[in-house]
Design a protein around this motif. Structure first.
Motif, PDB file in Angstrom:
ATOM      1  N   ILE A  62       0.852  -1.191   0.000  1.00  0.00           N
ATOM      2  CA  ILE A  62       0.000   0.000   0.000  1.00  0.00           C
ATOM      3  C   ILE A  62       0.887   1.240   0.000  1.00  0.00           C
ATOM      4  CG2 ILE A  62      -1.774   1.278   1.249  1.00  0.00           C
ATOM      5  CD1 ILE A  62      -2.721  -1.387   2.404  1.00  0.00           C
ATOM      6  N   ILE A  63       0.844   1.972  -1.102  1.00  0.00           N
ATOM      7  CA  ILE A  63       1.610   3.219  -1.205  1.00  0.00           C
ATOM      8  C   ILE A  63       0.862   4.338  -0.500  1.00  0.00           C
ATOM      9  CG2 ILE A  63       2.691   4.856  -2.772  1.00  0.00           C
ATOM     10  CD1 ILE A  63       3.871   1.993  -2.821  1.00  0.00           C
ATOM     11  N   ASP A  64      -0.414   4.480  -0.807  1.00  0.00           N
ATOM     12  CA  ASP A  64      -1.329   5.346  -0.073  1.00  0.00           C
ATOM     13  C   ASP A  64      -2.725   4.815  -0.314  1.00  0.00           C
ATOM     14  OD1 ASP A  64      -2.241   6.282  -2.559  1.00  0.00           O
ATOM     15  OD2 ASP A  64      -1.047   8.109  -2.456  1.00  0.00           O
ATOM     16  N   GLU A  65      -3.736   5.521   0.145  1.00  0.00           N
ATOM     17  CA  GLU A  65      -5.105   5.013   0.040  1.00  0.00           C
ATOM     18  C   GLU A  65      -5.578   4.904  -1.405  1.00  0.00           C
ATOM     19  OE1 GLU A  65      -7.408   9.311   0.678  1.00  0.00           O
ATOM     20  OE2 GLU A  65      -7.387   7.808   2.284  1.00  0.00           O
ATOM     21  N   GLY A  66      -4.898   5.570  -2.322  1.00  0.00           N
ATOM     22  CA  GLY A  66      -5.305   5.510  -3.721  1.00  0.00           C
ATOM     23  C   GLY A  66      -4.429   4.653  -4.600  1.00  0.00           C
ATOM     24  N   LEU A  67      -3.363   4.073  -4.049  1.00  0.00           N
ATOM     25  CA  LEU A  67      -2.432   3.308  -4.870  1.00  0.00           C
ATOM     26  C   LEU A  67      -1.905   2.106  -4.101  1.00  0.00           C
ATOM     27  CD1 LEU A  67      -0.697   2.965  -7.435  1.00  0.00           C
ATOM     28  CD2 LEU A  67       1.027   4.434  -6.349  1.00  0.00           C
ATOM     29  N   THR A  68      -2.175   0.935  -4.637  1.00  0.00           N
ATOM     30  CA  THR A  68      -1.638  -0.314  -4.101  1.00  0.00           C
ATOM     31  C   THR A  68      -0.942  -1.065  -5.226  1.00  0.00           C
ATOM     32  OG1 THR A  68      -3.364  -0.507  -2.408  1.00  0.00           O
ATOM     33  CG2 THR A  68      -2.187  -2.523  -3.006  1.00  0.00           C
ATOM     34  N   LEU A  69       0.296  -1.457  -4.998  1.00  0.00           N
ATOM     35  CA  LEU A  69       1.046  -2.239  -5.970  1.00  0.00           C
ATOM     36  C   LEU A  69       1.185  -3.673  -5.484  1.00  0.00           C
ATOM     37  CD1 LEU A  69       3.920   0.275  -6.890  1.00  0.00           C
ATOM     38  CD2 LEU A  69       1.749  -0.100  -8.068  1.00  0.00           C
ATOM     39  N   LEU A  70       1.383  -4.578  -6.415  1.00  0.00           N
ATOM     40  CA  LEU A  70       1.562  -5.985  -6.086  1.00  0.00           C
ATOM     41  C   LEU A  70       3.009  -6.381  -6.327  1.00  0.00           C
ATOM     42  CD1 LEU A  70      -1.654  -7.399  -7.805  1.00  0.00           C
ATOM     43  CD2 LEU A  70      -1.351  -6.801  -5.394  1.00  0.00           C
ATOM     44  N   LYS A  71       3.531  -7.245  -5.460  1.00  0.00           N
ATOM     45  CA  LYS A  71       4.902  -7.717  -5.624  1.00  0.00           C
ATOM     46  C   LYS A  71       4.974  -9.194  -5.275  1.00  0.00           C
ATOM     47  CE  LYS A  71       7.152  -7.398  -1.137  1.00  0.00           C
ATOM     48  NZ  LYS A  71       7.654  -8.790  -1.217  1.00  0.00           N
ATOM     49  N   GLY A  72       5.905  -9.879  -5.909  1.00  0.00           N
ATOM     50  CA  GLY A  72       6.130 -11.265  -5.593  1.00  0.00           C
ATOM     51  C   GLY A  72       7.165 -11.424  -4.488  1.00  0.00           C
ATOM     52  N   ARG A  73       7.183 -12.596  -3.889  1.00  0.00           N
ATOM     53  CA  ARG A  73       8.225 -12.943  -2.913  1.00  0.00           C
ATOM     54  C   ARG A  73       8.795 -14.296  -3.315  1.00  0.00           C
ATOM     55  NH1 ARG A  73       9.465 -12.116   2.649  1.00  0.00           N
ATOM     56  NH2 ARG A  73       7.642 -10.764   2.913  1.00  0.00           N
ATOM     57  N   VAL A  74      10.073 -14.319  -3.641  1.00  0.00           N
ATOM     58  CA  VAL A  74      10.724 -15.563  -4.026  1.00  0.00           C
ATOM     59  C   VAL A  74      11.963 -15.767  -3.165  1.00  0.00           C
ATOM     60  CG1 VAL A  74       9.864 -15.475  -6.394  1.00  0.00           C
ATOM     61  CG2 VAL A  74      12.074 -14.459  -5.850  1.00  0.00           C
ATOM     62  N   SER A  75      12.387 -16.996  -3.042  1.00  0.00           N
ATOM     63  CA  SER A  75      13.502 -17.364  -2.182  1.00  0.00           C
ATOM     64  C   SER A  75      14.827 -17.256  -2.928  1.00  0.00           C
ATOM     65  CB  SER A  75      13.309 -18.799  -1.682  1.00  0.00           C
ATOM     66  OG  SER A  75      14.503 -19.321  -1.133  1.00  0.00           O
ATOM     67  N   THR A  76      15.841 -16.683  -2.261  1.00  0.00           N
ATOM     68  CA  THR A  76      17.172 -16.631  -2.866  1.00  0.00           C
ATOM     69  C   THR A  76      17.739 -18.042  -3.055  1.00  0.00           C
ATOM     70  OG1 THR A  76      18.166 -16.345  -0.675  1.00  0.00           O
ATOM     71  CG2 THR A  76      17.720 -14.359  -1.942  1.00  0.00           C
ATOM     72  N   PHE A  77      17.310 -18.964  -2.203  1.00  0.00           N
ATOM     73  CA  PHE A  77      17.788 -20.345  -2.360  1.00  0.00           C
ATOM     74  C   PHE A  77      17.189 -20.984  -3.611  1.00  0.00           C
ATOM     75  CE2 PHE A  77      17.709 -24.911  -1.716  1.00  0.00           C
ATOM     76  CZ  PHE A  77      19.027 -25.163  -1.359  1.00  0.00           C
ATOM     77  N   ASP A  78      15.890 -20.723  -3.863  1.00  0.00           N
ATOM     78  CA  ASP A  78      15.250 -21.304  -5.039  1.00  0.00           C
ATOM     79  C   ASP A  78      15.868 -20.774  -6.335  1.00  0.00           C
ATOM     80  OD1 ASP A  78      13.569 -22.756  -3.440  1.00  0.00           O
ATOM     81  OD2 ASP A  78      11.866 -21.373  -3.627  1.00  0.00           O
ATOM     82  N   VAL A  79      16.296 -19.514  -6.321  1.00  0.00           N
ATOM     83  CA  VAL A  79      16.805 -18.886  -7.540  1.00  0.00           C
ATOM     84  C   VAL A  79      18.316 -19.048  -7.676  1.00  0.00           C
ATOM     85  CG1 VAL A  79      16.990 -16.729  -8.841  1.00  0.00           C
ATOM     86  CG2 VAL A  79      14.913 -17.217  -7.528  1.00  0.00           C
ATOM     87  N   PHE A  80      19.048 -18.840  -6.561  1.00  0.00           N
ATOM     88  CA  PHE A  80      20.510 -18.824  -6.626  1.00  0.00           C
ATOM     89  C   PHE A  80      21.183 -19.936  -5.826  1.00  0.00           C
ATOM     90  CE2 PHE A  80      19.335 -14.416  -7.600  1.00  0.00           C
ATOM     91  CZ  PHE A  80      20.082 -14.187  -8.734  1.00  0.00           C
ATOM     92  N   GLY A  81      20.403 -20.702  -5.056  1.00  0.00           N
ATOM     93  CA  GLY A  81      21.012 -21.712  -4.216  1.00  0.00           C
ATOM     94  C   GLY A  81      21.738 -21.130  -3.029  1.00  0.00           C
ATOM     95  N   VAL A  82      21.373 -19.902  -2.624  1.00  0.00           N
ATOM     96  CA  VAL A  82      22.014 -19.210  -1.510  1.00  0.00           C
ATOM     97  C   VAL A  82      20.952 -18.821  -0.505  1.00  0.00           C
ATOM     98  CG1 VAL A  82      23.329 -17.184  -0.821  1.00  0.00           C
ATOM     99  CG2 VAL A  82      23.873 -18.342  -2.965  1.00  0.00           C
ATOM    100  N   ALA A  83      21.112 -19.246   0.741  1.00  0.00           N
ATOM    101  CA  ALA A  83      20.117 -18.941   1.772  1.00  0.00           C
ATOM    102  C   ALA A  83      20.583 -17.779   2.643  1.00  0.00           C
ATOM    103  CB  ALA A  83      19.870 -20.174   2.643  1.00  0.00           C
ATOM    104  N   ASN A  84      19.607 -16.988   3.125  1.00  0.00           N
ATOM    105  CA  ASN A  84      19.860 -15.948   4.124  1.00  0.00           C
ATOM    106  C   ASN A  84      20.937 -14.954   3.706  1.00  0.00           C
ATOM    107  OD1 ASN A  84      17.992 -17.229   5.886  1.00  0.00           O
ATOM    108  ND2 ASN A  84      19.595 -18.647   6.535  1.00  0.00           N
ATOM    109  N   SER A  85      20.839 -14.464   2.511  1.00  0.00           N
ATOM    110  CA  SER A  85      21.825 -13.498   2.044  1.00  0.00           C
ATOM    111  C   SER A  85      21.156 -12.421   1.210  1.00  0.00           C
ATOM    112  CB  SER A  85      22.911 -14.190   1.212  1.00  0.00           C
ATOM    113  OG  SER A  85      23.829 -13.241   0.729  1.00  0.00           O
ATOM    114  N   ASP A  86      21.529 -11.168   1.464  1.00  0.00           N
ATOM    115  CA  ASP A  86      21.048 -10.060   0.649  1.00  0.00           C
ATOM    116  C   ASP A  86      21.987  -9.763  -0.505  1.00  0.00           C
ATOM    117  OD1 ASP A  86      18.925  -9.760   2.383  1.00  0.00           O
ATOM    118  OD2 ASP A  86      19.913  -8.204   3.580  1.00  0.00           O
ATOM    119  N   LEU A  87      23.223 -10.255  -0.422  1.00  0.00           N
ATOM    120  CA  LEU A  87      24.216  -9.899  -1.429  1.00  0.00           C
ATOM    121  C   LEU A  87      25.325 -10.946  -1.478  1.00  0.00           C
ATOM    122  CD1 LEU A  87      25.377  -7.777  -3.417  1.00  0.00           C
ATOM    123  CD2 LEU A  87      26.486  -6.692  -1.455  1.00  0.00           C
ATOM    124  N   VAL A  88      25.638 -11.405  -2.669  1.00  0.00           N
ATOM    125  CA  VAL A  88      26.787 -12.277  -2.908  1.00  0.00           C
ATOM    126  C   VAL A  88      27.622 -11.579  -3.969  1.00  0.00           C
ATOM    127  CG1 VAL A  88      27.583 -14.566  -3.565  1.00  0.00           C
ATOM    128  CG2 VAL A  88      25.366 -14.314  -2.432  1.00  0.00           C
TER     129      VAL A  88
END
Length: 315
Positions: A62-88
């Motif tokens: 929710i950006i404000d009462e007039g704008l809501t955006l949708l986002k996905g949530r995916v796992s770094t392990f599923d995509v990169f094989g790396v768990a619990n990391s924001d940056l490699v």
């Protein structure tokens, strides 16, 4: 880049230095001395290349009462094989995480549009280091003519950015979408494209870049290429690493329309431990002397390091 299975995860974690850039803006005390692999060559990722095998959960922002955006949530392990990391370093640049600066930037863009300070309708927009792509998606919602998304990792574009673009534009721009019978094939208008690559090289494939290699020539070529370049460049949380600021700024000067182009940047004032920050980038721009910087907003909510939104225009 090949994805690793669970059986290879230990090898992956041992082979690449990992650290986490927390919401407070802290990182390692020093850059890893391990030599990094060369970046993959720049490549355009097609809309049809969405990675449907990666599990994604859709959430509302929710950006404000007039704008809501949708986002996905995916796992770094599923995509990169790396768990619990924001940056490699050299492998994964944090694009699967939604950073606070992205929301700050969308909110500021909305204010700029509502106040008549920014016209996005019909404009060419480039989002650098896009990750989720929410600022670029907002530009599409208010009528941008072309929205191009760039991220270091093609995997981020396939597994997260493209699905986010599809789900938001399907919801908000039904009149500007041409849906085909095949659910995996969708034609989007305006012009939406995706590019993966390092900031030192990706300008070679950007449709509206000046493609000038020599930094000194870049300033000159801007005078001669007034019809080239992006009208608006967006970036959130891209200035965390001091070592990459010159590459980022060089890409901007190769890609920005002269003389009317504008940059909107959101990020933390300082990223302690990794050397970067909004003020370091502002200093770089001011020392170059080509553009003028303007602070639009500061956010000190106590939940993270102080964050800022800046605007840059040609002098």
């Amino acid at each position: 880049m090949e994805k690793r299975s669970a059986s290879n995860s230990t090898k992956t974690e041992d082979s690449y230095p990992r650290f986490s850039l927390s919401s407070l803006g802290f990182g390692p005390s020093a850059t890893s001395k391990c030599s990094l692999p060369p970046p993959p060559p720049p490549v355009e990722v097609l809309l049809s290349e969405e990675e449907s095998s990666v599990k994604s959960n859709v959430e509302s922002i929710i950006i404000d009462e007039g704008l809501t955006l949708l986002k996905g949530r995916v796992s770094t392990f599923d995509v990169f094989g790396v768990a619990n990391s924001d940056l490699v370093p050299g492998k994964y640049e944090g694009g699967l995480k939604l950073w606070e600066g992205s929301i700050d930037l969308v909110k500021r863009l909305q204010s700029e549009v509502q106040e008549g300070q920014l016209l996005l309708r019909g404009k060419r927009v480039l989002e650098l280091g896009c990750g989720h792509g929410l600022p670029g998606i907002f530009a599409g919602l208010v009528g941008a003519g072309a929205i191009h998304f760039q991220d270091f990792n093609a995997e981020v574009l396939r597994s997260l950015t493209i699905p986010n673009v599809k789900v938001n534009l399907e919801k908000h721009l039904n009149q500007q979408l041409s849906l085909l019978t095949d659910n995996n094939s969708i034609s989007i208008s305006p012009d939406v494209r995706f590019f993966a690559g390092d900031w030192n090289e990706v300008h070679q494939i950007l449709p509206y870049g000046c493609n000038t290699v020599d930094q000194k020539e870049t300033n000159v070529s801007l005078e001669d290429k007034s019809l080239d370049g992006y009208d608006v460049i967006l970036m959130a949380e891209t200035v965390y690493a001091l070592s990459s600021l010159h590459s980022l700024y060089g890409l901007i000067k190769r890609s920005m329309h002269h003389p009317s182009g504008v940059i909107y940047m959101a990020g933390k004032k300082h990223y302690f431990g990794v050397g970067g920050g909004t003020r370091q980038f502002v200093n770089l721009v001011e020392e170059d002397g080509l553009m003028r910087a303007c602070l639009l907003a500061g956010v000190a909510d106590g939940s993270s390091n102080v964050r800022e939104v800046w605007k840059f225009i040609f002098k």
